[in-house]
Write a protein that holds these residues in place. Sequence first.
Motif, PDB file in Angstrom:
ATOM      1  N   GLY A  35       8.700  -7.703  24.995  1.00 26.35           N
ATOM      2  CA  GLY A  35       8.002  -7.687  26.279  1.00 26.35           C
ATOM      3  C   GLY A  35       9.033  -7.433  27.369  1.00 26.35           C
ATOM      4  N   TYR A  36       8.604  -6.869  28.480  1.00 23.93           N
ATOM      5  CA  TYR A  36       9.551  -6.415  29.502  1.00 23.93           C
ATOM      6  C   TYR A  36      10.328  -7.577  30.123  1.00 23.93           C
ATOM      7  CZ  TYR A  36      11.148  -2.953  32.942  1.00 23.93           C
ATOM      8  OH  TYR A  36      11.892  -2.083  33.706  1.00 23.93           O
ATOM      9  N   GLY A  37       9.644  -8.714  30.403  1.00 21.79           N
ATOM     10  CA  GLY A  37      10.335  -9.863  30.979  1.00 21.79           C
ATOM     11  C   GLY A  37      11.361 -10.426  30.012  1.00 21.79           C
ATOM     12  N   THR A  38      10.962 -10.524  28.747  1.00 25.90           N
ATOM     13  CA  THR A  38      11.870 -11.023  27.709  1.00 25.90           C
ATOM     14  C   THR A  38      13.067 -10.098  27.549  1.00 25.90           C
ATOM     15  OG1 THR A  38      10.096 -12.152  26.535  1.00 25.90           O
ATOM     16  CG2 THR A  38      12.011 -11.562  25.232  1.00 25.90           C
ATOM     17  N   MET A  39      12.835  -8.792  27.675  1.00 28.44           N
ATOM     18  CA  MET A  39      13.919  -7.811  27.543  1.00 28.44           C
ATOM     19  C   MET A  39      15.045  -8.112  28.533  1.00 28.44           C
ATOM     20  SD  MET A  39      13.765  -3.713  28.306  1.00 28.44           S
ATOM     21  CE  MET A  39      14.162  -3.794  30.068  1.00 28.44           C
ATOM     22  N   TRP A  40      14.696  -8.369  29.802  1.00 29.78           N
ATOM     23  CA  TRP A  40      15.739  -8.660  30.797  1.00 29.78           C
ATOM     24  C   TRP A  40      16.461  -9.951  30.446  1.00 29.78           C
ATOM     25  CZ3 TRP A  40      17.227  -4.815  33.557  1.00 29.78           C
ATOM     26  CH2 TRP A  40      16.319  -3.817  33.949  1.00 29.78           C
ATOM     27  N   GLU A  41      15.712 -10.938  29.918  1.00 31.76           N
ATOM     28  CA  GLU A  41      16.355 -12.209  29.545  1.00 31.76           C
ATOM     29  C   GLU A  41      17.402 -12.001  28.456  1.00 31.76           C
ATOM     30  OE1 GLU A  41      13.612 -15.312  28.491  1.00 31.76           O
ATOM     31  OE2 GLU A  41      12.612 -15.266  30.424  1.00 31.76           O
ATOM     32  N   PHE A  42      17.036 -11.257  27.387  1.00 30.65           N
ATOM     33  CA  PHE A  42      17.996 -11.165  26.282  1.00 30.65           C
ATOM     34  C   PHE A  42      19.154 -10.226  26.577  1.00 30.65           C
ATOM     35  CE2 PHE A  42      14.762  -8.198  24.095  1.00 30.65           C
ATOM     36  CZ  PHE A  42      15.521  -7.041  24.213  1.00 30.65           C
ATOM     37  N   LEU A  43      18.970  -9.295  27.528  1.00 36.55           N
ATOM     38  CA  LEU A  43      20.084  -8.407  27.868  1.00 36.55           C
ATOM     39  C   LEU A  43      21.224  -9.163  28.558  1.00 36.55           C
ATOM     40  CD1 LEU A  43      18.281  -5.117  29.001  1.00 36.55           C
ATOM     41  CD2 LEU A  43      19.625  -5.481  26.925  1.00 36.55           C
ATOM     42  N   LEU A  44      20.936 -10.393  29.013  1.00 39.37           N
ATOM     43  CA  LEU A  44      21.977 -11.196  29.664  1.00 39.37           C
ATOM     44  C   LEU A  44      22.561 -12.250  28.721  1.00 39.37           C
ATOM     45  CD1 LEU A  44      20.322 -11.628  33.166  1.00 39.37           C
ATOM     46  CD2 LEU A  44      22.312 -10.250  32.600  1.00 39.37           C
ATOM     47  N   THR A  45      22.253 -12.133  27.421  1.00 34.44           N
ATOM     48  CA  THR A  45      22.788 -13.101  26.451  1.00 34.44           C
ATOM     49  C   THR A  45      23.787 -12.408  25.515  1.00 34.44           C
ATOM     50  OG1 THR A  45      21.203 -12.684  24.673  1.00 34.44           O
ATOM     51  CG2 THR A  45      20.509 -14.192  26.422  1.00 34.44           C
ATOM     52  N   ASP A  46      24.299 -13.187  24.553  1.00 40.47           N
ATOM     53  CA  ASP A  46      25.228 -12.623  23.566  1.00 40.47           C
ATOM     54  C   ASP A  46      24.555 -12.448  22.207  1.00 40.47           C
ATOM     55  OD1 ASP A  46      27.391 -12.577  25.383  1.00 40.47           O
ATOM     56  OD2 ASP A  46      27.628 -14.740  25.123  1.00 40.47           O
ATOM     57  N   CYS A  47      23.213 -12.501  22.175  1.00 43.39           N
ATOM     58  CA  CYS A  47      22.496 -12.428  20.888  1.00 43.39           C
ATOM     59  C   CYS A  47      22.363 -10.992  20.377  1.00 43.39           C
ATOM     60  CB  CYS A  47      21.070 -12.972  21.045  1.00 43.39           C
ATOM     61  SG  CYS A  47      21.001 -14.662  21.587  1.00 43.39           S
ATOM     62  N   GLN A  48      22.377 -10.854  19.053  1.00 42.17           N
ATOM     63  CA  GLN A  48      21.967  -9.594  18.441  1.00 42.17           C
ATOM     64  C   GLN A  48      20.437  -9.517  18.543  1.00 42.17           C
ATOM     65  OE1 GLN A  48      24.292  -7.525  18.213  1.00 42.17           O
ATOM     66  NE2 GLN A  48      24.969  -7.351  16.092  1.00 42.17           N
ATOM     67  N   LYS A  89      25.502  -6.094  29.313  1.00 39.52           N
ATOM     68  CA  LYS A  89      25.422  -7.462  29.874  1.00 39.52           C
ATOM     69  C   LYS A  89      26.391  -7.595  31.048  1.00 39.52           C
ATOM     70  CE  LYS A  89      26.522 -12.279  29.036  1.00 39.52           C
ATOM     71  NZ  LYS A  89      27.187 -13.267  28.197  1.00 39.52           N
ATOM     72  N   GLN A  90      27.585  -7.063  30.861  1.00 40.88           N
ATOM     73  CA  GLN A  90      28.602  -7.152  31.913  1.00 40.88           C
ATOM     74  C   GLN A  90      28.115  -6.480  33.200  1.00 40.88           C
ATOM     75  OE1 GLN A  90      32.374  -5.504  30.724  1.00 40.88           O
ATOM     76  NE2 GLN A  90      33.458  -6.366  32.464  1.00 40.88           N
ATOM     77  N   THR A  91      27.487  -5.313  33.031  1.00 38.97           N
ATOM     78  CA  THR A  91      26.958  -4.576  34.191  1.00 38.97           C
ATOM     79  C   THR A  91      25.834  -5.359  34.869  1.00 38.97           C
ATOM     80  OG1 THR A  91      27.454  -2.500  33.056  1.00 38.97           O
ATOM     81  CG2 THR A  91      25.930  -2.366  34.903  1.00 38.97           C
TER      82      THR A  91
END
Length: 455
Positions: A350-363, A429-431
């Motif tokens: 989902g789009y909201g979840t996408m932004w959340e995980f792009l800021l983590t270190d998870c695969q 993530k850095q960006t």
Amino acid sequence: MSKSDSSKLHVAMFPWVAYGHFIPFLHLSNKLAQKGHKISFLLPKGVQPKLENMNQYPDLIQFFPFVIPQLDGLPPGAETTSVVPMNQQKYLAFAVDQTRDQVEDILKVVKPDMVFYDVWFWIPDLARQLGISPVFYVVVSSMAQWLNTKEVIKETSVEEVMEMPPGFPSSTVKLKAEEAPLVLFMAEDFGSGLSFQQRIRKSREESDAIAFRTCREIEGPFVDHGAEVFGKPVLLSGPCLPETNTQQLEGKWVDWLSQFEPGSVVFCSFGSQSELQKDEFQELVLGFESCGLPFLVALKPPQGCLTVEEALPEGFQERVKGRGLVYGGWVPQELLLHHPNIGCFVNHCGYGTMWEFLLTDCQIVLIPENLDQILNTRLLVNELKVGVEVERGENKQVSKESLSEAIKLVMNKENETANMLRANRAKLKQTLSNRDLQEEYVNNFIQSLQVLVKK
């Protein structure tokens, strides 16, 4: 406050009645209020108490509740999509269309400079009558809008659906033949005599500007393409994510996760809308069992079941004891994603979840269900190369083998592909976590809105 004597804006917000829309509209409201702008937020009466704790500026963000009429076809007291099955949401859309008089009364009293909305096609006409600028705010992938430029009718063939619009900036973000029915759904009635696509198209075409909850770093070429196609201002708010919550993760989660090594736990969550069939649910949890890693799966009970426990395969709990947990209640997804022991996130994209995980270190392992999620997945997997999509079989189902293989692939530290995904994601993530970047997007966004109001 007249429009000429102050640069402070007054924005009304009127999102589609789903938490996946209320929340990003509220995130944007918080970003605007942080800069001193005033917000009047329209929402169904019963939703207000659930959002009040996310309102960071109660002196500047005021909620204005409206009452949704009870119509045939809707569950009693239904106010949001979370209690209305997909095939009945047209009745919910039609019911909210009946609140036009209530919305008009609110707008007449609060007198905003502009109103942000999405599926409410009647807002531009109403707004202009009241001297308010209508802004179409998109909280899903910008690509879904470009697909929406093609006229979809019930007679549209699968080949036509799969053909991307002229000038579309990617050959890798495309649909498979078996996904065509999801596009054809847009041609079906969605209340008030309009299809879903007609609602969106009318909402977009009659706006003064189109605003997207995105940034160029993720969707740049698609944004440029859209600005060309739509011939009107296209504004970007940036991801508008709240500051990372300092709120501590509850003790029960910390205790459970602390049994495992850093980066070793697989976490799965599909959001509030997803409801699996019992056989799909069982196949998924067996996939987690066979991947051999510790796992935390947070899913709603499947159809026909009151609890997740009663839906589990026979002997499953004994076999995974001490290694795997299947949980049927709400979980603090964002806080869990930032826990150092979680190393892989399996989700629907989902789009909201996408932004959340792009800021983590998870695969990232993706199992998209609807059209928007499929487009997000293709963007992340094929264009940005930061995750993998689980292969579906001939019956369109995800098998335990394909899920297990995808998890093992991304979690294998010696695998070249897994390391490439990890490196790409770390860079992104850095960006995205650069505070100045989000600040710049919000400032530019506000400047564009001020220009719009002065026109």
